[in-house]
Design a protein around this motif. Structure first.
Motif, PDB file in Angstrom:
ATOM      1  N   LEU A  31     -10.974   3.329   9.951  1.00  0.00           N
ATOM      2  CA  LEU A  31     -11.174   2.156  10.800  1.00  0.00           C
ATOM      3  C   LEU A  31     -11.489   2.573  12.240  1.00  0.00           C
ATOM      4  N   GLU A  33       0.833  -1.199   0.000  1.00  0.00           N
ATOM      5  CA  GLU A  33       0.000   0.000   0.000  1.00  0.00           C
ATOM      6  C   GLU A  33       0.868   1.250   0.000  1.00  0.00           C
ATOM      7  N   ILE A  36     -12.642  -0.197   5.375  1.00  0.00           N
ATOM      8  CA  ILE A  36     -12.250  -1.575   5.047  1.00  0.00           C
ATOM      9  C   ILE A  36     -12.645  -1.893   3.606  1.00  0.00           C
ATOM     10  N   PHE A  91     -10.477  -0.089   1.106  1.00  0.00           N
ATOM     11  CA  PHE A  91      -9.129  -0.638   1.153  1.00  0.00           C
ATOM     12  C   PHE A  91      -9.059  -1.971   0.403  1.00  0.00           C
ATOM     13  N   SER A 102      -9.557  -1.521  -3.332  1.00  0.00           N
ATOM     14  CA  SER A 102      -8.395  -0.931  -4.009  1.00  0.00           C
ATOM     15  C   SER A 102      -7.400  -2.032  -4.367  1.00  0.00           C
ATOM     16  N   ARG A 131      -6.025  -2.840  -8.085  1.00  0.00           N
ATOM     17  CA  ARG A 131      -4.587  -2.889  -8.286  1.00  0.00           C
ATOM     18  C   ARG A 131      -4.181  -4.194  -8.964  1.00  0.00           C
ATOM     19  N   PHE A 187      -6.915   4.582   5.671  1.00  0.00           N
ATOM     20  CA  PHE A 187      -7.580   3.369   6.150  1.00  0.00           C
ATOM     21  C   PHE A 187      -7.675   3.386   7.676  1.00  0.00           C
ATOM     22  N   ASN A 215      -2.677   5.833   1.603  1.00  0.00           N
ATOM     23  CA  ASN A 215      -3.827   4.928   1.691  1.00  0.00           C
ATOM     24  C   ASN A 215      -3.911   4.217   3.027  1.00  0.00           C
TER      25      ASN A 215
END
Lengths: 316, 253
Positions: A104, A92, B9, B12, B15, B19, A100, A96
């Protein structure tokens, strides 16, 4: 006012290992608290229980006024954790992974907060870099950044300077102080006593799952710290003259150095009378200096005496 | 509930899908195309119709299910196993999230990916064989329900597994045989009587048949039963996952 209250928390693992034995601890809002202890003493277990990663066998915890089981969402939202191991999402980007973490922990996206955290950690230029391309020190900072991304009021730093070079360690101390000024409470565990001595307001010592001492750092240094005056003599001395026998003196370096130990708590150190008596006895000296015992020496003594007192402590 | 966490979440996880788009979408599409070339065109042209549907068209729903099941399980397990493996799970465990947020985020993303994949394969299949969809709404309902259920099964496997081998073994040793024996390539009425009975214990039979019914309006088993069985399996997975969360099984010690 306490921001974190731990009462009667113990942990026995399935293997039967008794990692914590009924720990009680109160952390004041806005302080830097250092938790010291040898490897396997239970530092990380205690932190992991507070953060919700390990389930306690007994006891209750209140974080920022919220019970950490009944009201775990609110309790955990108040806490940021930087664990000991460098575990990151290698593939990552820094940005990002930060975004996140913020989400969270229940905060709406806010680029300005993330930008500030990244700039404070000198990571802004790396925001679009993949984490796997960063150096170890940078990864450590990314982890701190993740923990700060949701603006926690309590920050746990588990061994923050493990594997971090001297310069970065200084920067990190600076950053931790900055956080405290903004009202963040910081709890850190460390092997580097120097780190605790440099930063902490209060110190707790944990050994074999027991919190054996919690004290203001300065008070601890005063109470357990000894000061010594070392006199380098002009002529070697075979033994301490009878006129000085009553004083806490000892000879070292084949009679070339005379050591005088005194208590740092008293105002009357007894140095002036000592020097007078030396003059009367005709003892000449070339040089003198005083030294204070470091937190490290205090810590080693504490753990050692704890070890001799406690023979029942089970080790893994 | 911590909605920001669900979004974080989900985003994420998605993504990662974008990718690794090629791997995520292209590989299953290629595999399915091969199935169509071999079973649909080459062998299918020598086979008679199955209940009035050409063999090539008959296997379309089964093939979509085959891939959707496999991908749901593997995406569902990967999403939670990866942080366990890398150690980043500490963040999830210390975060103000419970079962609801975690499942919505992780299995939601895994299921989304499967649904997209299913639709891509559907479009690919249309290139090879002509077919229509009688009940588009139920087709989507079955697709989504299956994706969610098996993403959940994958999630459960991801928590249970403590090695990459275990992550691989369940899809390979359990899901693949169940799917192949679940009537993807044949109607269960083609089986001997005994096997027709035994095969009814295979949950995939209900999925494939329900899904096929939404295409061609015919099924080996009752459609309501199909839907209920799938739902029951979903609830079973949910029960196991919530037990895992409550006890901290393989997550907390």
């Amino acid at each position: 006012m306490n921001v974190l209250t731990v009462s009667g928390v113990s942990k026995t693992y399935a293997t039967g290992f008794h990692a914590l034995k009924s720990v009680d601890l109160e952390i004041r809002r806005g302080e830097i608290f250092a938790l010291l202890g040898p490897n396997g003493a239970g530092k990380t277990t205690l932190i992991n229980i507070i953060c919700g990663i390990v389930t306690a066998s007994t006891g209750t915890i209140t974080a920022d006024g919220h019970d950490h089981v009944r009201d775990f969402r609110k309790a955990r939202a108040a806490i940021g954790l930087v664990p000991q191991e460098l575990t990151t999402d290698m593939f990552e980007t820094v940005w990002n992974t930060m975004a996140f973490s913020r989400g969270l922990f229940g905060k709406p996206p806010d680029d300005s907060v993330l930008e500030k955290v990244l700039r404070d950690l000198s990571l802004w230029e790396k925001k679009d870099a993949k984490i796997m391309t960063l150096s170890g020190g940078m990864k450590r900072r990314v982890m701190i950044g993740k923990a700060l991304s949701h603006e926690p009021s309590i920050l746990f730093l588990d061994e923050p300077s493990a594997g971090v070079d001297v310069e970065l360690r200084r920067d990190m101390w600076q950053m931790v102080r900055g956080l405290r000024e903004r009202g963040v409470t910081i709890i850190l565990t460390t092997h580097y006593i120097e780190e605790a001595e440099e930063m902490a307001d209060r110190i707790g010592v944990i050994n074999k799952g027991q919190l054996i001492l919690v004290e203001e750092k300065n008070a601890l240094m005063r109470k357990l710290g000894k000061k010594q005056l070392t006199l380098s003599l002009a002529q070697p001395m075979a033994s301490i003259p009878p006129a000085l026998a009553a004083l806490p003196l000892e000879l070292q370096k084949e009679g070339m150095e005379l050591i005088y130990s005194f208590d740092t708590q008293t105002h009357d150190t007894g140095i002036a009378p000592l020097l007078r008596k030396l003059q009367e006895a005709g003892i000449e000296f070339k040089d003198l200096h005083t030294a204070e015992s470091s937190l490290e020496e205090i810590f080693v003594n504490l753990v050692r005496s704890g070890a001799t007192n406690d023979t029942t402590g089970a080790r893994r | 509930m911590n909605l920001h966490a669900v979004k974080a979440i989900y985003k994420f996880e998605m993504s990662r899908t974008w990718r690794t788009l090629f791997q995520s979408i292209a590989t299953p599409v290629m595999t399915t195309s091969l199935y169509f070339v071999v079973f649909g065109s080459a062998i299918g042209s020598r086979m008679g119709d199955v209940s009035g549907v050409s063999y090539g068209a008959f296997i379309v729903p089964g093939l979509i299910m085959l891939t959707v099941l496999m991908e749901s399980v593997s995406n569902g397990s990967f999403g939670i196993y990866m942080p366990k493996f890398a150690g980043t799970i500490y963040e999830l465990l210390s975060a103000p999230v419970g079962l609801t947020e975690t499942l919505l985020g992780y299995t939601g993303a895994a299921a989304t990916k499967s649904v997209i994949l299913g639709l891509v394969i559907l479009a690919t299949a249309r290139v090879f064989v002509p077919f229509g969809i009688e009940h588009p709404f139920w087709m989507m309902a079955f697709l989504v329900l299956t994706s969610v259920t098996f993403a959940l099964l994958g999630f459960l496997i991801g928590i249970w597994a403590d090695s990459w081998e275990k992550i691989q073994i369940v899809p390979m040793m359990v899901v693949t045989p169940l799917t192949f024996l679940g009537g993807s390539f044949y109607s269960i009425s083609m089986l001997p009587d005994v096997w027709q009975k035994i095969t009814l214990f295979n949950p995939v039979v209900y999925l494939v048949n329900g899904f096929r019914w939404s295409f061609y309006g015919q099924s080996d088993v009752n459609v309501v039963l199909s839907f209920s069985m799938t739902l029951a399996f979903l609830l079973l997975c949910l029960a196991v996952v919530s037990w895992m969360f409550r006890t901290g099984y393989k997550l907390k010690n």
